[in-house]
Design an enzyme around this catalytic site. Structure first.
Site, PDB file in Angstrom:
ATOM      1  N   ASP A 213     -18.007  39.094 -55.823  1.00 15.84           N
ATOM      2  CA  ASP A 213     -16.825  39.227 -56.674  1.00 15.84           C
ATOM      3  C   ASP A 213     -16.719  40.632 -57.266  1.00 15.84           C
ATOM      4  OD1 ASP A 213     -14.704  37.532 -58.002  1.00 15.84           O
ATOM      5  OD2 ASP A 213     -15.690  38.277 -59.809  1.00 15.84           O
ATOM      6  N   GLU A 264     -34.784  41.257 -46.222  1.00 15.71           N
ATOM      7  CA  GLU A 264     -36.078  40.572 -46.334  1.00 15.71           C
ATOM      8  C   GLU A 264     -36.012  39.217 -45.634  1.00 15.71           C
ATOM      9  OE1 GLU A 264     -36.673  40.093 -50.528  1.00 15.71           O
ATOM     10  OE2 GLU A 264     -36.705  42.254 -50.887  1.00 15.71           O
TER      11      GLU A 264
HETATM   12  C1  NOJ Z   1     -11.933  37.984 -58.490  1.00 11.76           C
HETATM   13  C2  NOJ Z   1     -11.801  36.525 -58.287  1.00 11.76           C
HETATM   14  O1  NOJ Z   1     -11.374  36.264 -56.986  1.00 11.76           O
HETATM   15  C3  NOJ Z   1     -10.840  36.033 -59.335  1.00 11.76           C
HETATM   16  O2  NOJ Z   1     -10.435  34.712 -59.117  1.00 11.76           O
HETATM   17  C4  NOJ Z   1     -11.493  36.205 -60.682  1.00 11.76           C
HETATM   18  O3  NOJ Z   1     -10.570  35.850 -61.693  1.00 11.76           O
HETATM   19  C5  NOJ Z   1     -11.919  37.653 -60.910  1.00 11.76           C
HETATM   20  N1  NOJ Z   1     -12.550  38.230 -59.763  1.00 11.76           N
HETATM   21  C6  NOJ Z   1     -12.888  37.736 -62.050  1.00 11.76           C
HETATM   22  O4  NOJ Z   1     -14.124  37.220 -61.686  1.00 11.76           O
END
Ligand code: NOJ
Length: 550
Positions: A213, A264
């Site tokens: 993310d 790893e």
């Molecule tokens: C990207 C994610 O796909 C989204 O849904 C989220 O709100 C933000 N990052 C924050 O984590």
């Protein structure tokens, strides 16, 4: 730990990866929120669809302030989704069917309920506990002005002020997203080491990779300089260069470190970056040979249904990703964007994250939208590289536009005072059975977001019996893609079809997509797949076809 289906194949170079948004996929407990057992129960359906891997959006322990992207414990399953035993069962069931599992990891920020953030709140300014996050003193005589002018992706300031343990107004902490999602300080070795442990925890359980993310956001520019994004910018970035919190060079050191951890382990475990950066060349920096394996191709997702633009982004993507030895990836929908069965027919600007709702301008014509979506998908699955599918798109689901205000849950809706609808419309629980409670999503009919009546017509059971359905189209495309190894193929452009047409050869197929308004004459060939009806030997508007040599 279970064995991965195939080792040593660099499977991620050509894989079709299906995104499960667990809370909206299938609910077995009856609380109206999907769960891991729901995934396990539908593994045969996913195998029949023909996907190679599943990416699950976060199911870890979380107060669900941002639908799980606010993690309080990275190494456990939230009770609303089940238990670690449920996870292991799902993983084993997927592997038994040759399907790999990719887990979502959220390293930019935690939940404010994470033990570390709670400890930071209780500790003093300057302490080791505070140093794991981005705490700063405020500006002005009394520190009441935030440390800089940054805005949260979800609207409003990116800083919140805390009350110190002694009751006085205290320091501020940075949150690029909701106030419940404090950003970690990635220059802190303790943070780095914690996440190495998280990677190993899931790798030891047998997962095949991670979707990472906000992989463009972890490192902030020195001195945290002020920055004002242009009006109507996409919320997650992707259009502007030189943003002090997106794409800072230091993030690449983190991915090199993670790559070493991945290596790893045997079995070709993969890292996939969620990095919203301007254009394929910059995005490709995330997949240099010592960094991640894949990055989402958001420049492709954001391309309009226009042949010239599509040819350009495809060419640039193959060149840019190929140039660093990585596969190109392709994606049209996910849980943060308007579903492509609606987006491709919008008639007004709609920046990522804004969503569409009852009062939006330029609402899509659903018939045009679905026709274009089917054509766009037919084009996408013929491209070499790896492709992503977002749950429900195989049913042709549209964005749900008419959600009542009181049902909305995206923090964007609240933090902008309803000015931006946000992302709930693409997150509505998906329909399985047309005449069952909650269309088969949940046994007693509960659903965390209300499903519209039109979902009955999109339900999977209705489509199972209809060879013209979107579900059949996806199955056909995926089976032929696999059979003809299109993911490992080479694209060769074809000219002579006119400006409104995208046409190429791959794997012995001729692929033609018509984004214009007039029908175009097709070359001879045997129809292998078609997104809609052909008209004699012509390809109508908003239609795509795969032709094998006669
Ligand atoms: C990207 C994610 O796909 C989204 O849904 C989220 O709100 C933000 N990052 C924050 O984590």
């Amino acid at each position: 730990m279970t064995e991965s289906p195939r080792s040593g194949t660099e499977w991620w170079r050509t894989a079709v990866i299906y995104q499960i948004y667990p809370r909206s996929f299938a609910d077995t407990s009856g609380d109206g929120i999907g769960d891991l057992r729901g995934v396990t129960e539908h593994l045969d359906d996913l195998a029949a669809l023909g996907v190679d891997a599943l990416w699950l959006s976060p199911f870890q322990t979380s107060p669900q302030k941002d639908a799980g992207y606010d993690v309080a414990d990275y190494c456990d399953v939230d009770p609303i989704f089940g238990t670690l035993a449920d996870f292991d069962e799902m993983l084993a069931g997927a592997h038994a069917r040759g399907i790999r599992i990719i887990v979502d990891l959220v390293p930019n920020h935690s939940s404010d309920q994470h033990a570390w953030f709670q400890q930071a709140l209780a500790a003093a300014p300057g302490s080791r506990e505070r140093a794991r996050y981005m705490f700063r003193d405020g500006r002005g005589d009394d520190g009441s002005v935030p440390p800089n002018n940054w805005e949260s992706v979800f609207g409003g300031p990116a800083w919140s002020r805390i009350t110190e343990a002694d009751g006085t107004a205290g320091q501020w902490y940075l949150h690029l997203f909701d106030a419940s999602q404090p950003d970690f300080d990635w220059s802190n070795p303790e943070v780095q080491e914690m996440f190495r442990g998280v990677l190993r925890f899931w790798l030891d359980r047998g997962v095949d990779g991670f979707r990472v993310d906000v992989a463009h956001g972890l490192v902030k520019a020195d001195g945290l300089p002020d920055y004002t994004p242009p009006e109507d910018a996409a919320s997650m970035g992707g259009e502007e260069a030189d943003v002090p919190y997106w794409g800072q060079p230091g993030v690449h050191e983190i991915w090199r470190d993670w790559r070493r951890v991945m290596e790893e382990y045997d079995g070709d475990r993969a890292l996939c970056a969620e990095a919203w950066m301007p254009g394929p060349d910059i995005t490709a920096l995330w997949v240099r040979s010592d960094e991640m394996h894949q990055a989402f191709n958001f420049p492709y997702l954001e391309t309009a249904w226009r042949a010239a633009d599509l040819r350009e982004v495809i060419t640039d993507s193959l060149r840019a990703f190929g140039g660093v030895g990585a596969p190109a990836t392709w994606v049209l929908s996910n849980h943060d964007v308007v579903r492509h069965a609606s987006r491709l027919a919008l008639t007004a600007e709609n920046p990522q994250g804004a969503g569409i709702g009852p009062k939006s301008k330029g609402k899509p014509d659903p018939v045009v939208g679905l026709r274009r979506a089917r054509a766009a998908t037919t084009l996408m699955f013929a491209l070499p590289g790896s492709a992503y599918v977002y749950q429900g798109e195989e049913l042709g689901l549209p964005e749900v536009i008419d959600l009542p205000d009181e049902a909305r849950q995206d923090p964007t809706w609240f933090r902008t005072g309803g000015e931006r609808y946000g992302r709930d419309g693409c997150r509505v629980p998906i329909p399985w059975v047309s005449d069952a409670p909650a269309y088969g999503f949940s046994p007693e009919g509960a659903s965390w977001l209300p499903q519209p009546a039109e979902f009955a017509g999109f339900a999977r059971d209705v489509q199972e019996d209809d060879p013209d359905s979107t579900l059949w189209l996806y199955r056909t495309l995926l089976a032929e893609r696999r059979e003809r190894a299109l993911g490992a193929g080479e694209l060769e452009w074809l000219d002579g079809f006119g400006d409104d047409v995208v046409a190429f050869r791959n794997g012995g197929l001729t692929v033609v997509a018509n984004t214009g308004t007039d029908a175009v004459t097709l070359p001879s060939g045997v129809v292998v797949a078609q997104s809609g009806p052909l008209a004699g030997d012509t390809l109508p508007a908003d239609t795509a076809v795969w032709l094998a040599d006669a």
